[in-house]
Design an enzyme around this catalytic site. Structure first.
Site, short mmCIF file in Angstrom:
data_model
loop_
_atom_site.label_atom_id
_atom_site.label_comp_id
_atom_site.label_asym_id
_atom_site.label_seq_id
_atom_site.Cartn_x
_atom_site.Cartn_y
_atom_site.Cartn_z
N THR A 13 38.42 -13.77 74.48
CA THR A 13 36.97 -14.48 73.76
C THR A 13 37.38 -15.68 73.48
O THR A 13 38.77 -16.06 72.88
CB THR A 13 36.30 -14.00 73.44
OG1 THR A 13 34.79 -14.51 73.05
CG2 THR A 13 36.52 -13.22 71.48
N LYS A 45 28.40 -12.63 70.81
CA LYS A 45 29.75 -12.46 69.61
C LYS A 45 29.19 -13.10 68.22
O LYS A 45 29.90 -13.17 68.08
CB LYS A 45 30.94 -13.00 70.28
CG LYS A 45 30.65 -12.38 71.94
CD LYS A 45 32.74 -13.10 72.50
CE LYS A 45 32.29 -12.45 74.05
NZ LYS A 45 33.55 -13.08 74.90
N GLY A 57 30.86 -14.07 63.16
CA GLY A 57 31.85 -13.96 65.05
C GLY A 57 33.46 -13.03 65.06
O GLY A 57 33.41 -13.31 63.85
N SER A 136 41.66 -15.66 72.88
CA SER A 136 42.36 -15.99 73.92
C SER A 136 42.33 -17.17 73.72
O SER A 136 43.37 -17.83 73.73
CB SER A 136 42.36 -15.49 74.72
OG SER A 136 40.96 -15.24 75.20
N THR A 173 37.63 -17.33 78.89
CA THR A 173 36.57 -17.89 77.87
C THR A 173 35.65 -18.34 79.13
O THR A 173 36.16 -18.89 79.68
CB THR A 173 37.38 -18.98 77.13
OG1 THR A 173 38.44 -17.93 75.86
CG2 THR A 173 35.95 -19.58 76.12
#
Length: 188
Positions: A13, A45, A57, A136, A173
């Protein structure tokens, strides 16, 4: 003899926070992946906590993150209007509690005064220059946000543009961005 295969992991994410000119913003993408497969593209998130006085988050395993959101919410109730104290107490629990130690997630949290990064190793860090990225695609978004920080763009625009850069580079993403913001007390 058969090789033992590792179970597929939920991947990645991107979460980004920017504090600039009276605002603090946390943005996150919506993609949830299992191995090479996108499971969901619209996960949320980033969310407000403590009656909207805190935004947070997460990056990491979804169930783990929900557990951490609940624990942080409880700490914020225990220490109202004391984000730093609540986060330090959560980090202590996270590091020492046998169950929590296994959680695989990181969090960005912010209130009107502080932006913090929380990790399972007990870290409670305040980012330099009010900008931090995790997950990521976090480093891609962080680099883009730092490059845009000296422009005339506001915090939300910097977040949105930086998240778009991360989505172009990181396969874990997407461009389905959730943004939450608060007014920054230090700018008053």
């Amino acid at each position: 003899m058969s090789e033992r295969q590792e179970p597929q992991q939920w991947h990645g994410t991107t979460i980004l926070t920017v504090r600039k000119a009276g605002k603090v913003v946390i943005a996150g993408d919506g993609q949830v992946s299992l191995g090479p497969t996108v499971i969901k593209g619209s996960a949320r998130k980033v969310r407000p906590l403590a009656g909207g006085k805190v935004i947070a988050g997460f990056a990491g395993a979804t169930a783990d993150a929900f557990t951490l959101f609940e624990r942080l919410e409880a700490k914020l109730e225990q220490y109202p209007n004391q984000l730093m104290r609540a986060c330090v107490e959560l980090a202590k629990d996270w590091r020492t509690d046998r169950y929590l130690r296994r959680l695989e997630a990181m969090m960005l949290v912010a209130d009107s005064k502080h932006s913090l990064v929380l990790t399972g190793t007990g870290d409670v860090l305040e980012p330099e220059n009010g900008i931090m990225g995790i997950g990521s695609g976090g480093n891609y978004a962080l680099a883009a946000a730092r490059a845009l920080a000296d422009t005339d763009y506001d915090a939300e625009t910097i977040c949105r543009k930086s998240m778009a850069v991360a989505a172009e580079i990181c396969v874990y993403t997407n461009e389905n961005i959730t943004v939450e913001s608060l007014d920054d007390e230090s700018a008053a």
